[in-house]
Design a protein around this motif. Sequence first.
Motif, PDB file in Angstrom:
ATOM      1  N   ASP A 229       0.828  -1.211   0.000  1.00 13.53           N
ATOM      2  CA  ASP A 229       0.000   0.000   0.000  1.00 13.53           C
ATOM      3  C   ASP A 229       0.862   1.261   0.000  1.00 13.53           C
ATOM      4  N   PHE A 230       1.854   1.311   0.921  1.00 10.84           N
ATOM      5  CA  PHE A 230       2.716   2.485   1.035  1.00 10.84           C
ATOM      6  C   PHE A 230       4.161   2.028   1.236  1.00 10.84           C
ATOM      7  N   LEU A 231       5.047   2.619   0.451  1.00 10.63           N
ATOM      8  CA  LEU A 231       6.444   2.185   0.464  1.00 10.63           C
ATOM      9  C   LEU A 231       7.380   3.381   0.577  1.00 10.63           C
ATOM     10  N   TRP A 232       8.340   3.279   1.518  1.00 11.99           N
ATOM     11  CA  TRP A 232       9.484   4.189   1.589  1.00 11.99           C
ATOM     12  C   TRP A 232      10.699   3.354   1.167  1.00 11.99           C
ATOM     13  N   ARG A 233      11.188   3.585  -0.042  1.00 12.88           N
ATOM     14  CA  ARG A 233      12.290   2.747  -0.527  1.00 12.88           C
ATOM     15  C   ARG A 233      13.515   2.901   0.354  1.00 12.88           C
ATOM     16  N   GLU A 234      13.726   4.076   0.863  1.00 17.60           N
ATOM     17  CA  GLU A 234      14.758   4.279   1.861  1.00 17.60           C
ATOM     18  C   GLU A 234      14.087   4.940   3.056  1.00 17.60           C
ATOM     19  N   PRO A 235      14.072   4.287   4.195  1.00 16.63           N
ATOM     20  CA  PRO A 235      14.905   3.147   4.624  1.00 16.63           C
ATOM     21  C   PRO A 235      14.181   1.805   4.545  1.00 16.63           C
ATOM     22  N   LYS A 236      13.597   1.437   3.411  1.00 14.58           N
ATOM     23  CA  LYS A 236      12.957   0.138   3.209  1.00 14.58           C
ATOM     24  C   LYS A 236      11.856  -0.124   4.238  1.00 14.58           C
TER      25      LYS A 236
END
Length: 296
Positions: A229-236
């Motif tokens: 649904d929701f992703l912060w690629r950094e910090p994973k």
Amino acid sequence: MAIAVRAARQHGVIALWQLRDLGLSESAVRMRVRAGKLHRIHRGVYAVGHARVSMDGRRTAAVLALGRTAFASHRMATALHAVVNSSALEVTVPGRGQRRVPGVIVHRTRCLVPDEVVEIDGIPCTSLARTLIDYAELATDRQIERACEQAEILRVYDHKAIATAIARQPTRRGSKRLLAVVDASRAGATPTANDVEEAMLAICDRLRAPRPLVNAWIPFPDGGGASPDFLWREPKKIVEVDGYETHGTRTAFQSDRARDRRLKLMGYDTVHFTWHDVMLRPRRTGGELAAFLALR
């Protein structure tokens, strides 16, 4: 033998009026008490064979002590329905009266229909809908909400039955309080994907957190992938917002956990919120999200 059979169906207890129905006189009952075959729990209620009875035996004895038309209610009924853990002994009796039983809270009612009384493990008890109304007069809003949530977990929550029970007694304090809690918990119970997305992005903005990617694709090394649904690629970091309608089945539960494990092996941390968390409790959700993202 007849006494033993009847008591076995009632968690080891029996009432004087039931003994009379079986043909015993009061003198015959007194003789059995003196012989140690019957042990008094309340006036007119006895344990058969020994004085130690279970919790359900104590509940049954409380109901029997108040006569043929009495039934478990309020907190005792919530325990029988397994939506609240309570050892309180509370019994409701139709009509008016003054009889009291030590250790038992007695309620009176003039409004009762046949479908509001059921039997649980041999104990006459108010239906779940009626029980929640009675309980709402004694509990806090959060306790009422938790009882409803537990009923949903047990798959016994029936909104139609609750609405019908409330309509029968709309002016009761318990009806009004239960209705307010139910309405609040059901508000936005089925928000659209856009509603949830906007609510989560608003929470991020209030936290001054980086906005996440929505439904971004993460490929798995051996093929396939996931679209959280929701992703912060950094910090994973990943946030999933679960709705009962799409995640409440056994298959969905197993699939979600398998996907989370694979993402964990790839270095992604996942946290799950419910639609209610995002839509109705944004402040608390924001605090937990800040801790998850390690924000200052």
